[in-house]
Each structure stands twice: as structure tokens, then as C-alpha cells.
Design an enzyme around this catalytic site. Structure first.
Site, PDB file in Angstrom:
ATOM      1  N   CYS A 188       9.410  44.316 -34.278  1.00 35.23           N
ATOM      2  CA  CYS A 188       7.986  43.964 -34.202  1.00 35.23           C
ATOM      3  C   CYS A 188       7.613  43.050 -35.371  1.00 35.23           C
ATOM      4  O   CYS A 188       6.843  42.096 -35.196  1.00 35.23           O
ATOM      5  CB  CYS A 188       7.114  45.220 -34.207  1.00 35.23           C
ATOM      6  SG  CYS A 188       7.046  46.075 -32.614  1.00 35.23           S
ATOM      7  N   HIS A 202       6.283  46.636 -27.876  1.00 40.36           N
ATOM      8  CA  HIS A 202       7.224  47.625 -28.404  1.00 40.36           C
ATOM      9  C   HIS A 202       7.553  48.659 -27.332  1.00 40.36           C
ATOM     10  O   HIS A 202       6.692  49.437 -26.912  1.00 40.36           O
ATOM     11  CB  HIS A 202       6.652  48.320 -29.641  1.00 40.36           C
ATOM     12  CG  HIS A 202       7.613  49.295 -30.250  1.00 40.36           C
ATOM     13  ND1 HIS A 202       8.537  48.932 -31.200  1.00 40.36           N
ATOM     14  CD2 HIS A 202       7.820  50.609 -29.994  1.00 40.36           C
ATOM     15  CE1 HIS A 202       9.268  49.985 -31.520  1.00 40.36           C
ATOM     16  NE2 HIS A 202       8.853  51.020 -30.801  1.00 40.36           N
ATOM     17  N   GLY A 234      25.031  54.019 -30.085  1.00 31.55           N
ATOM     18  CA  GLY A 234      24.985  53.311 -31.368  1.00 31.55           C
ATOM     19  C   GLY A 234      23.740  52.481 -31.547  1.00 31.55           C
ATOM     20  O   GLY A 234      23.736  51.526 -32.327  1.00 31.55           O
ATOM     21  N   THR A 289      20.673  51.180 -33.138  1.00 32.98           N
ATOM     22  CA  THR A 289      20.212  51.270 -34.531  1.00 32.98           C
ATOM     23  C   THR A 289      18.774  50.792 -34.687  1.00 32.98           C
ATOM     24  O   THR A 289      18.102  51.174 -35.647  1.00 32.98           O
ATOM     25  CB  THR A 289      21.115  50.448 -35.475  1.00 32.98           C
ATOM     26  OG1 THR A 289      21.132  49.087 -35.031  1.00 32.98           O
ATOM     27  CG2 THR A 289      22.536  51.000 -35.499  1.00 32.98           C
ATOM     28  N   HIS A 295      13.708  49.353 -30.771  1.00 36.82           N
ATOM     29  CA  HIS A 295      12.832  48.447 -30.023  1.00 36.82           C
ATOM     30  C   HIS A 295      13.766  47.834 -28.984  1.00 36.82           C
ATOM     31  O   HIS A 295      14.746  47.168 -29.358  1.00 36.82           O
ATOM     32  CB  HIS A 295      12.235  47.390 -30.964  1.00 36.82           C
ATOM     33  CG  HIS A 295      11.315  46.405 -30.305  1.00 36.82           C
ATOM     34  ND1 HIS A 295      10.061  46.089 -30.806  1.00 36.82           N
ATOM     35  CD2 HIS A 295      11.468  45.628 -29.202  1.00 36.82           C
ATOM     36  CE1 HIS A 295       9.494  45.176 -30.034  1.00 36.82           C
ATOM     37  NE2 HIS A 295      10.346  44.873 -29.052  1.00 36.82           N
ATOM     38  N   HIS A 331      16.162  46.016 -26.748  1.00 39.42           N
ATOM     39  CA  HIS A 331      16.702  44.660 -26.898  1.00 39.42           C
ATOM     40  C   HIS A 331      17.975  44.529 -26.090  1.00 39.42           C
ATOM     41  O   HIS A 331      18.694  45.501 -25.871  1.00 39.42           O
ATOM     42  CB  HIS A 331      16.967  44.327 -28.373  1.00 39.42           C
ATOM     43  CG  HIS A 331      17.824  45.330 -29.078  1.00 39.42           C
ATOM     44  ND1 HIS A 331      17.328  46.521 -29.567  1.00 39.42           N
ATOM     45  CD2 HIS A 331      19.149  45.334 -29.382  1.00 39.42           C
ATOM     46  CE1 HIS A 331      18.293  47.196 -30.144  1.00 39.42           C
ATOM     47  NE2 HIS A 331      19.430  46.514 -30.037  1.00 39.42           N
TER      48      HIS A 331
END
Ligand code: AMP
Ligand code: ZN
Length: 113
Positions: free
Chosen positions: A7, A46, A92, A94, A97, A99
């Protein structure tokens, strides 16, 4: 959302190597590339992860994939590419958000899909 690095990148508060932007989607080069082309495509809204996609926001996934097609063309990924999204701890993930990793520029061969 506060404390979300993506963000902050979308808002321009953290620098990024932008490769594409429209009303719904922002795309930038991964800071730790795992292929000659490694670009992250994110919805500007988000959404935490793939498990938070629902009938109200699913159109944003479509917008991400429309962007992926355009980026693959502009990055000359004419021989193909791979798209990955990590969801949750075992995958995994991390950054929480949503993606899509767009990976290309070399053959990936067999294994892990
Ligand atoms: P994931 O492990 O699927 O959550 O992917 C997060 C990705 O974000 C990793 O590939 C990181 O290298 C990448 N990343 C983290 N911080 C940044 C940043 N500031 N700019 C670009 N990519 C980042
Ligand atoms: Zn966010």
C-alpha cells in the site's frame, strides 16, 4: 491500510520500479528477482491474500491478469511466462497484500507446477 508495504508503494511513500499502472492495478519490479523478469502485479485496493478474493472484489483479479498480458508483451515474454501467488504461511507469503509474481525471461522446466 497502514503498515502494508505494498500500500505504501502504491501511494508512492516507498520507491519502486514501476512498470505499469492503471485505475485498478500497480506493477513494479521485485526487489529480489528470481528470474530475468520478475514483476509484482497488485490490486490498488488492499486484499490480504487469495483467500480474501470474493464476488465483490474478483473483478480486480481479472484486472491484474489483463495487466499481466500487457506487461508480458512490453517485456517481450513471447516464449511464455509463469504467474505465481503465494497464499499463507506454508506457501511462504511474506507480504500480506495480494500480489501475482510474473516470472519470465528463461525456461523454468519441470517441477513446482
Ligand atoms: P511473497 O513471498 O509471495 O509474499 O512475495 C513478496 C515479494 O515482495 C518478494 O518476492 C519480495 O522480494 C518482494 N518485495 C518485498 N519488498 C519489496 C519492495 N520494497 N519492492 C519490491 N519488491 C519487494
Ligand atoms: Zn496493502
Amino acid at each position: 491500510m497502514t503498515d502494508c508495504i505494498f500500500c505504501s508503494i502504491i501511494a508512492g511513500k516507498i520507491p519502486s520500479q514501476k512498470v505499469y499502472e492503471d485505475e485498478y492495478v500497480y506493477a513494479f519490479r521485485d526487489i529480489s528477482p528470481q528470474a530475468p523478469v520478475h514483476i509484482l502485479i497488485v490490486p490498488k485496493v488492499h486484499i490480504e491474500s487469495a483467500t480474501n478474493i470474493n464476488s465483490d472484489n474478483a473483478y480486480l483479479v481479472s484486472k491484474c491478469f489483463e495487466a499481466i498480458t500487457k506487461i508480458a508483451e512490453s517485456e517481450n515474454l513471447n516464449d511464455g511466462f509463469r504467474v505465481i501467488t503465494n497464499s499463507g504461511k506454508d506457501a511462504g507469503q511474506t507480504v500480506f497484500h495480494l500480489h501475482f509474481h510474473l516470472l519470465g525471461g528463461r525456461p523454468f522446466g519441470a517441477g513446482l507446477v
